[in-house]
Write an enzyme that holds these catalytic residues in place. Structure first.
Site, PDB file in Angstrom:
ATOM      1  N   SER A  95     -79.673  10.264 103.472  1.00  0.00           N
ATOM      2  CA  SER A  95     -80.703   9.435 104.109  1.00  0.00           C
ATOM      3  C   SER A  95     -81.668   8.942 103.033  1.00  0.00           C
ATOM      4  CB  SER A  95     -81.479  10.275 105.128  1.00  0.00           C
ATOM      5  OG  SER A  95     -82.639   9.592 105.569  1.00  0.00           O
ATOM      6  N   TYR A 120     -86.159  17.646 108.786  1.00  0.00           N
ATOM      7  CA  TYR A 120     -85.148  16.637 108.434  1.00  0.00           C
ATOM      8  C   TYR A 120     -85.282  16.278 106.951  1.00  0.00           C
ATOM      9  CZ  TYR A 120     -82.398  12.294 108.840  1.00  0.00           C
ATOM     10  OH  TYR A 120     -81.454  11.301 108.687  1.00  0.00           O
TER      11      TYR A 120
HETATM   12  P1  NAD Z   1     -75.720   9.689 115.721  1.00  0.00           P
HETATM   13  O1  NAD Z   1     -76.621  10.568 116.478  1.00  0.00           O
HETATM   14  O2  NAD Z   1     -75.245   8.422 116.315  1.00  0.00           O
HETATM   15  O3  NAD Z   1     -74.467  10.501 115.179  1.00  0.00           O
HETATM   16  C1  NAD Z   1     -74.574  11.793 114.673  1.00  0.00           C
HETATM   17  C2  NAD Z   1     -73.341  12.532 115.080  1.00  0.00           C
HETATM   18  O4  NAD Z   1     -73.361  13.875 114.550  1.00  0.00           O
HETATM   19  C3  NAD Z   1     -73.240  12.662 116.612  1.00  0.00           C
HETATM   20  O5  NAD Z   1     -71.963  12.259 117.027  1.00  0.00           O
HETATM   21  C4  NAD Z   1     -73.448  14.153 116.849  1.00  0.00           C
HETATM   22  O6  NAD Z   1     -72.772  14.647 117.968  1.00  0.00           O
HETATM   23  C5  NAD Z   1     -72.865  14.723 115.556  1.00  0.00           C
HETATM   24  N1  NAD Z   1     -73.250  16.117 115.363  1.00  0.00           N
HETATM   25  C6  NAD Z   1     -74.494  16.651 115.364  1.00  0.00           C
HETATM   26  N2  NAD Z   1     -74.416  17.985 115.221  1.00  0.00           N
HETATM   27  C7  NAD Z   1     -73.098  18.302 115.115  1.00  0.00           C
HETATM   28  C8  NAD Z   1     -72.376  19.516 114.956  1.00  0.00           C
HETATM   29  N3  NAD Z   1     -73.013  20.688 114.867  1.00  0.00           N
HETATM   30  N4  NAD Z   1     -71.019  19.466 114.884  1.00  0.00           N
HETATM   31  C9  NAD Z   1     -70.363  18.279 114.968  1.00  0.00           C
HETATM   32  N5  NAD Z   1     -70.998  17.105 115.121  1.00  0.00           N
HETATM   33  C10 NAD Z   1     -72.344  17.118 115.203  1.00  0.00           C
HETATM   34  O7  NAD Z   1     -76.470   9.356 114.343  1.00  0.00           O
HETATM   35  P2  NAD Z   1     -76.089   8.399 113.133  1.00  0.00           P
HETATM   36  O8  NAD Z   1     -77.239   7.506 112.945  1.00  0.00           O
HETATM   37  O9  NAD Z   1     -74.742   7.837 113.269  1.00  0.00           O
HETATM   38  O10 NAD Z   1     -76.148   9.495 111.961  1.00  0.00           O
HETATM   39  C11 NAD Z   1     -75.063   9.816 111.108  1.00  0.00           C
HETATM   40  C12 NAD Z   1     -75.648  10.371 109.810  1.00  0.00           C
HETATM   41  O11 NAD Z   1     -76.433   9.354 109.182  1.00  0.00           O
HETATM   42  C13 NAD Z   1     -76.575  11.569 110.016  1.00  0.00           C
HETATM   43  O12 NAD Z   1     -76.350  12.525 108.997  1.00  0.00           O
HETATM   44  C14 NAD Z   1     -77.966  10.962 109.879  1.00  0.00           C
HETATM   45  O13 NAD Z   1     -78.924  11.888 109.423  1.00  0.00           O
HETATM   46  C15 NAD Z   1     -77.698   9.883 108.847  1.00  0.00           C
HETATM   47  N6  NAD Z   1     -78.688   8.796 108.845  1.00  0.00           N
HETATM   48  C16 NAD Z   1     -78.794   7.929 109.892  1.00  0.00           C
HETATM   49  C17 NAD Z   1     -79.748   6.929 109.821  1.00  0.00           C
HETATM   50  C18 NAD Z   1     -79.934   5.911 110.910  1.00  0.00           C
HETATM   51  O14 NAD Z   1     -80.889   5.118 110.837  1.00  0.00           O
HETATM   52  N7  NAD Z   1     -79.095   5.852 111.919  1.00  0.00           N
HETATM   53  C19 NAD Z   1     -80.580   6.814 108.710  1.00  0.00           C
HETATM   54  C20 NAD Z   1     -80.438   7.727 107.677  1.00  0.00           C
HETATM   55  C21 NAD Z   1     -79.486   8.714 107.744  1.00  0.00           C
END
Ligand code: NAD
Length: 261
Positions: free
Chosen positions: A145, A158
């Site tokens: 992130s 986080y």
């Molecule tokens: P999202 O919530 O759409 O997807 C996250 C996924 O992780 C979900 O499907 C959830 O079920 C899964 N998950 C959580 N805990 C779990 C576990 N214990 N076992 C298996 N699966 C698990 O979020 P996203 O935005 O697609 O995020 C994906 C990654 O990107 C994350 O690591 C998040 O921190 C990072 N991220 C996202 C953003 C953003 O703006 N969307 C920004 C920076 C970083």
């Protein structure tokens, strides 16, 4: 297209929605074979499998909790059973929630650290052990992130998890570089996914976020997936230990964007 990716096997954690699904679909278009992990959203995982197959790849959805060693072991076994090997491991699963730190329950702290940091450790450890056992090169990619660099008040847990991911990525990149195992991260900025859907549905909050992005728009998960495909491919064969920010410039101190300061 990166032709060297054709037929290679990737495991992606948390692939039933958001960035994980977008990466899986992109790997499908690279004709890869993908294990799509999900924790509870079976329908989302099945849709992701369909997207991969429509794009030209192969995929199998596997339920498991990636914050546990059993959950990770189950993914290794599934990849070997269905596709015969593992070439790339993608730590994508993550979670966040907001609390003033003086009110942050130990349970919430632990849950976020368990998924975002411990999950990355046990997933990467299992992938490394597999690559070494098989005496083969490999790639590990973690979706970190911008908050591995930008402190985020009220999301201190986080922030701590992602700063931890940065150090862990750099340490193991150096530890395993001579074995031809590359380890990198992607640092997304604000990307349109379910994790922040509520926030971006609110026009005011969306506009506030856009103000913090020099490119003045929220990112698309496909833009993260494009960076992931490149980092997995041989085009990035000399790249290890980096975080590639995919953030529209969010890490460039946007408070200075009008020449103020
Ligand atoms: P999202 O919530 O759409 O997807 C996250 C996924 O992780 C979900 O499907 C959830 O079920 C899964 N998950 C959580 N805990 C779990 C576990 N214990 N076992 C298996 N699966 C698990 O979020 P996203 O935005 O697609 O995020 C994906 C990654 O990107 C994350 O690591 C998040 O921190 C990072 N991220 C996202 C953003 C953003 O703006 N969307 C920004 C920076 C970083």
């Amino acid at each position: 297209m990166y032709t060297d990716l054709k037929g290679k096997v990737a495991v992606i954690t948390g692939g039933s929605k958001g960035i994980g699904t977008a990466i899986a679909e992109r790997l499908g278009s690279e004709k890869m074979h993908v294990i799509i992990n999900y924790r509870s959203d079976e329908d989302g995982a099945d849709e992701a499998v369909e997207l991969v197959e429509q794009a030209g790849g192969k995929a199998v959805a596997v339920q498991s909790d990636v914050s546990t060693e059993e959950g990770i072991e189950c993914l290794i076994k599934a990849a070997v059973k269905h596709f015969g090997t593992i070439d790339a491991w993608i730590n994508n699963a993550g979670m966040e929630n907001q609390h003033p730190t003086h009110q942050l329950a130990l349970e919430d702290w632990q849950q976020v650290l368990d998924v975002n940091l411990t999950g990355v450790f046990i997933g990467s450890k299992a992938a490394l052990a597999y690559f070494i056992k098989e005496d083969k090169p490999g790639v590990i990619l973690t979706i970190s992130s911008v908050h591995e660099q930008i402190p985020w008040p009220t999301f201190a847990h986080y922030t701590a998890s992602k700063f931890g991911v940065k150090g862990f990525t750099q340490a193991i990149a150096m530890e395993y570089a001579s074995r031809n195992i590359r380890v990198n991260s992607i640092g997304p900025g604000a990307i349109e996914t379910p994790i922040n859907a509520e926030k971006f549905e609110d026009d005011q909050q969306r506009a506030e976020t856009e103000q913090m992005i020099p490119m003045k728009r929220i990112g698309d998960p496909k833009e993260v997936a494009a960076a992931a495909a490149w980092l997995l491919s041989n085009e990035a064969s000399y790249v290890t230990g980096v975080t590639l920010f995919v953030d529209g410039g969010m890490t460039l101190y946007p408070a200075f964007q009008d020449g103020k300061g």
